[in-house]
Design an enzyme around this catalytic site. Structure first.
Site, PDB file in Angstrom:
ATOM      1  CG  ASN A 178      -1.945   1.090   1.200  1.00  0.00           C
ATOM      2  OD1 ASN A 178      -2.961   0.937   0.516  1.00  0.00           O
ATOM      3  ND2 ASN A 178      -1.722   2.190   1.886  1.00  0.00           N
ATOM      4  CD  GLU A 179      -1.257   5.919  -0.065  1.00  0.00           C
ATOM      5  OE1 GLU A 179      -0.787   6.291   1.024  1.00  0.00           O
ATOM      6  OE2 GLU A 179      -2.240   6.471  -0.596  1.00  0.00           O
ATOM      7  CD  GLU A 328      -6.331   4.111  -0.350  1.00  0.00           C
ATOM      8  OE1 GLU A 328      -6.154   5.222   0.188  1.00  0.00           O
ATOM      9  OE2 GLU A 328      -5.715   3.090  -0.010  1.00  0.00           O
ATOM     10  CD1 TRP A 336      -5.191  11.521   5.632  1.00  0.00           C
ATOM     11  CD2 TRP A 336      -4.106  13.169   4.584  1.00  0.00           C
ATOM     12  NE1 TRP A 336      -5.467  11.411   4.288  1.00  0.00           N
ATOM     13  CE2 TRP A 336      -4.808  12.403   3.619  1.00  0.00           C
ATOM     14  CE3 TRP A 336      -3.351  14.258   4.156  1.00  0.00           C
ATOM     15  CZ2 TRP A 336      -4.783  12.698   2.257  1.00  0.00           C
ATOM     16  CZ3 TRP A 336      -3.331  14.557   2.800  1.00  0.00           C
ATOM     17  CH2 TRP A 336      -4.042  13.776   1.874  1.00  0.00           C
ATOM     18  CD  GLU A 376      -6.261   5.875   8.359  1.00  0.00           C
ATOM     19  OE1 GLU A 376      -6.519   4.655   8.363  1.00  0.00           O
ATOM     20  OE2 GLU A 376      -5.743   6.453   7.399  1.00  0.00           O
ATOM     21  CE1 TYR A 378     -13.031  14.271  15.200  1.00  0.00           C
ATOM     22  CE2 TYR A 378     -11.346  12.805  16.091  1.00  0.00           C
ATOM     23  CZ  TYR A 378     -12.317  13.770  16.278  1.00  0.00           C
ATOM     24  OH  TYR A 378     -12.580  14.249  17.532  1.00  0.00           O
ATOM     25  CG  HIS A 379     -10.460   9.221   6.338  1.00  0.00           C
ATOM     26  ND1 HIS A 379     -11.269   9.002   5.242  1.00  0.00           N
ATOM     27  CD2 HIS A 379      -9.271   9.640   5.850  1.00  0.00           C
ATOM     28  CE1 HIS A 379     -10.564   9.275   4.145  1.00  0.00           C
ATOM     29  NE2 HIS A 379      -9.355   9.659   4.482  1.00  0.00           N
TER      30      HIS A 379
END
Ligand code: GAL
Length: 691
Positions: A178-179, A328, A336, A376, A378-379
């Site tokens: 991932n990334e 995504e 972030w 995460e 609050y995402h």
């Protein structure tokens, strides 16, 4: 007036009649006989939820026309809770349940988040940062990308997954890790870098010569003495380190591809999710072994720069020169940024259609439902912790409904352009190592050229300088600072064959070792240009520029150009500023063979640059797809298989009226309706097919 769109439609019809292949050089990323041509998805983490809730989650996805989930990319500790103890039954059930809801699956290999047993028992798998500090377990991406032991574990888990799901009809593809991002500076990485240099230079004498190590007594007696640093070092070393990092991520991928491919059906693609302008490695190198490109599209709040976002889509499309996936994207907001402002109502849809317009064949939201704990909370999500929809769910459901309506028409189509902007990692890095003016951000400079070109031509490719060039009428290399001879030769051949090449400031200053070209900028192209850079100046103040295409200013950077061929024309000169630049050439051009080379020696203001690009497009014979489209309306055209589908997006907060170049069928209207014009509300979208 003959519009480019009409040219295309005529050509497309010719293709149907002649039965020839698809017209554009690009192609759809993925095409499955049993799956829709456009996929709408979400990142789903079944391992974070009681299994009793899975069915309800998937039912809500299905109700929103979601037909794709990505699973598994952080689930290593659930897949292998103890060393060698593999547990996949839960994943079998999750994939089967998704299938029951007509949702296909992309599987992520979980290597971006190793389990605690692994890093505790084998601390040598943990990365070391540039200051020599070894990561501790926790967070994610704490592994070393060069660690042979880590690669063994990564190979094993990827292979176990592929053995189990490589022939699963509901699994459409694989995302590696991932990334990719963080390089490691551990002893293994250092030893591999030395080996890489040994192979490249053959002898230490050769390296000393290429890096001019007589400077500051840097001369090395052996490869083992060479330090590993990512900044404040010899420019030759810094550039080679970046190339080594790129090759290492490539071999990191190869390790997992080698584990998956022998067990996977050919129809299953293998990719990884990248990050737009991220410059940690050369995406072209890493993508050479991947089947498709995919990226994670995150932006700021309501005032997002749709040109910059469109450029990032075009960049990603250029990694494989075909359509791509948005693996995504944000359901309204992220967690972030310094201020995690939400997109306005309608903008999530605007962004989804922008992705499709630029060549995405799938758009996936991160994430479906937030974990109850973790970094995460609050995402943005589509359903709350309670499993019930949040407001943006309805907008995503609308997108899903529209994707279903337009999928058939968009199948087998992709964007096509006769204008390209060159993205070159070596040059971006070389400038970043020595900006000279801190405000000279090479990406911002590239986007400064991209914006007016995209606005005026309505289709731009962003490509590597080593990509095929022949199909373009106009190629802009915004700041091709590192210009090796082979690339210069390709560009010159393009020009001689009839292409129009525009070089931006700082082009051709460096050789492939990041050393200075002896010949002044644009180095190997100076002879053909019949002109060169006499001196460069970092600017504190704006400098007036007066040209055939109007008055304006330069800021950040200005080069005094010299002309040494009779037929090199001066298109613009500087006004009075620092004395050195006064009245000197700022933009020059020359006919070479059947084409032209133009050198722009300054960072021009947006309005002046727009005037220049409009002249260049006109001279190159490039016309807009929709002439006179209102400001803030983005026009995208996808074509192929004898079809042409236009996507119009109103990025404005106000209504607009758009006249179409010909009657088209509105694919989003309740019944197929022919239109000669469209009215779009704020953030409104329409999708129209040429008949
Ligand atoms: C991405 C990452 C996801 C998630 C997301 C939040 O960069 O791949 O796992 O963290 O950011 O915006």
């Amino acid at each position: 007036m003959k519009s480019r769109f009409r040219c295309f439609a005529a050509a497309a019809i010719t293709v149907i009649l002649s039965g020839a292949g698809a017209l554009p050089a690009f192609a759809q990323a993925t095409a499955y006989s049993d799956k829709p041509a456009l996929l709408l998805g979400a990142a789903w983490y079944p391992e974070q939820w009681p299994e009793s809730q899975w069915d309800a989650d998937l039912a809500k996805m299905e109700a929103a026309h979601i037909n794709l989930v990505r699973i598994g990319e952080f689930a290593w500790s659930t897949m292998e809770p103890l060393e060698g103890d593999f547990r996949f039954a839960w994943l079998d059930r999750a994939i089967a349940l998704a299938e029951k809801h007509h949702i296909c699956v992309v599987l992520g290999t979980p290597t971006a988040a190793p389990p605690a047993w692994l890093t505790t028992k084998y601390p040598d798998t943990l990365r070391i940062d540039e200051n020599g500090i070894r990561a501790e377990h926790g967070n994610r991406q704490q592994f070393s990308f060069t660690s042979p032991r880590y690669r063994e574990f990564a190979h094993q888990i990827a292979e176990k997954m592929a053995q189990r799901y490589g022939h699963n009809p509901n699994v459409v593809g694989w995302q590696l890790d991932n990334e990719y991002a963080a390089a490691s500076f551990d002893p293994e990485a250092k030893a591999q870098f030395h080996q890489w240099l040994r192979k490249k230079y053959g002898s230490i004498g050769n390296l000393n010569n290429r890096w001019t190590t007589a400077y500051w007594s840097q001369a090395y007696d052996s490869f083992d003495e060479i330090p590993v640093r990512a900044e404040k070092e010899n420019p030759g070393l810094l550039l080679d380190w970046k190339r080594f990092v790129s090759e290492t991520w490539r071999s990191y991928s190869e390790n997992q591809i080698g584990a998956i491919r022998p067990h996977a059906d050919k129809r299953q693609f293998i990719t990884t999710n990248t990050m737009g302008w991220f410059s940690g490695f050369d995406e072209y190198t890493v993508h050479s072994d991947l089947d498709i490109a995919a990226w994670d599209d995150y932006i700021g709040g309501e005032n997002y720069d749709y040109f910059d976002n469109g450029a990032r889509h075009d960049l990603t499309r250029g990694f494989k020169n075909k359509n791509f996936w948005v693996m995504e994207t944000q359901p309204a907001f992220v967690n972030w940024k310094s201020v995690n402002a939400s997109l306005a109502r309608g903008q999530v849809r605007d962004m989804a259609w922008q992705a499709i317009g630029h060549g995405a064949d799938a758009v996936e939201y991160w994430q479906w439902r937030s974990a109850l704990n973790g970094q995460e909370e609050y995402h943005g999500v589509l359903v709350g912790a309670d499993g019930a929809p949040v407001p943006v769910y309805a907008e995503v459901a609308q997108i899903g409904e529209e994707f279903e309506k337009a999928a058939k028409a968009l199948a087998g189509t992709s964007p096509d352009s006769s204008v390209a902007v060159i993205n070159d990692y070596d040059s971006r890095w070389a400038i970043d190592f020595q900006r000279h003016n801190n405000n000279f951000d090479p990406v911002a400079e590239m986007v400064a050229f991209y914006k007016p070109l995209r606005d005026q031509a309505q289709a731009v490719d962003v490509i590597s300088a080593r990509s095929p060039l022949d199909k373009y009428r106009l190629i802009v290399a915004p700041a091709l600072n590192v210009l090796p001879k082979d690339v210069a030769d390709r560009l010159l051949a393009y020009v001689k064959g009839g292409g129009n090449l525009v070089l931006g400031p700082r082009t051709g200053m460096k050789d492939e070792f990041n050393g200075l070209n002896v010949e002044r900028q644009p180095g190997p192209l100076a002879g053909a240009l019949g002109g060169r850079v006499e001196q460069f100046y970092a600017l504190e103040n704006k400098v007036p520029v007066e040209g055939d295409f109007g008055p304006g200013t330069a800021s950040i950077w200005a080069e005094q150009l010299g002309v040494n061929a009779k037929d090199t024309q001066i298109l613009a000169r500087y006004g009075v500023s620092n004395g050195w630049l006064d009245h000197q050439p700022a933009v020059i051009t020359r006919k070479v063979g059947k084409g032209t080379i133009t050198y722009v020696g300054a960072w021009l203001d947006d309005a002046l640059l727009a005037k220049l690009t409009s002249i260049l497009l006109k001279k190159s014979g490039v016309e807009p797809i929709v002439p006179h489209a209102p400001n803030g309306v983005e026009v995208c055209l996808r074509s192929g298989k004898g079809k042409a589908v236009m996507i119009l997006i109103n990025h404005n907060k106000t209504d607009v009226h758009v006249s179409l170049p010909r009657a088209m069928v509105d694919l989003l209207a309740p019944a197929a309706t022919e239109r000669n014009s469209v009215d779009l509300p704020p953030y409104g979208v329409d999708v129209l097919e040429s008949k």
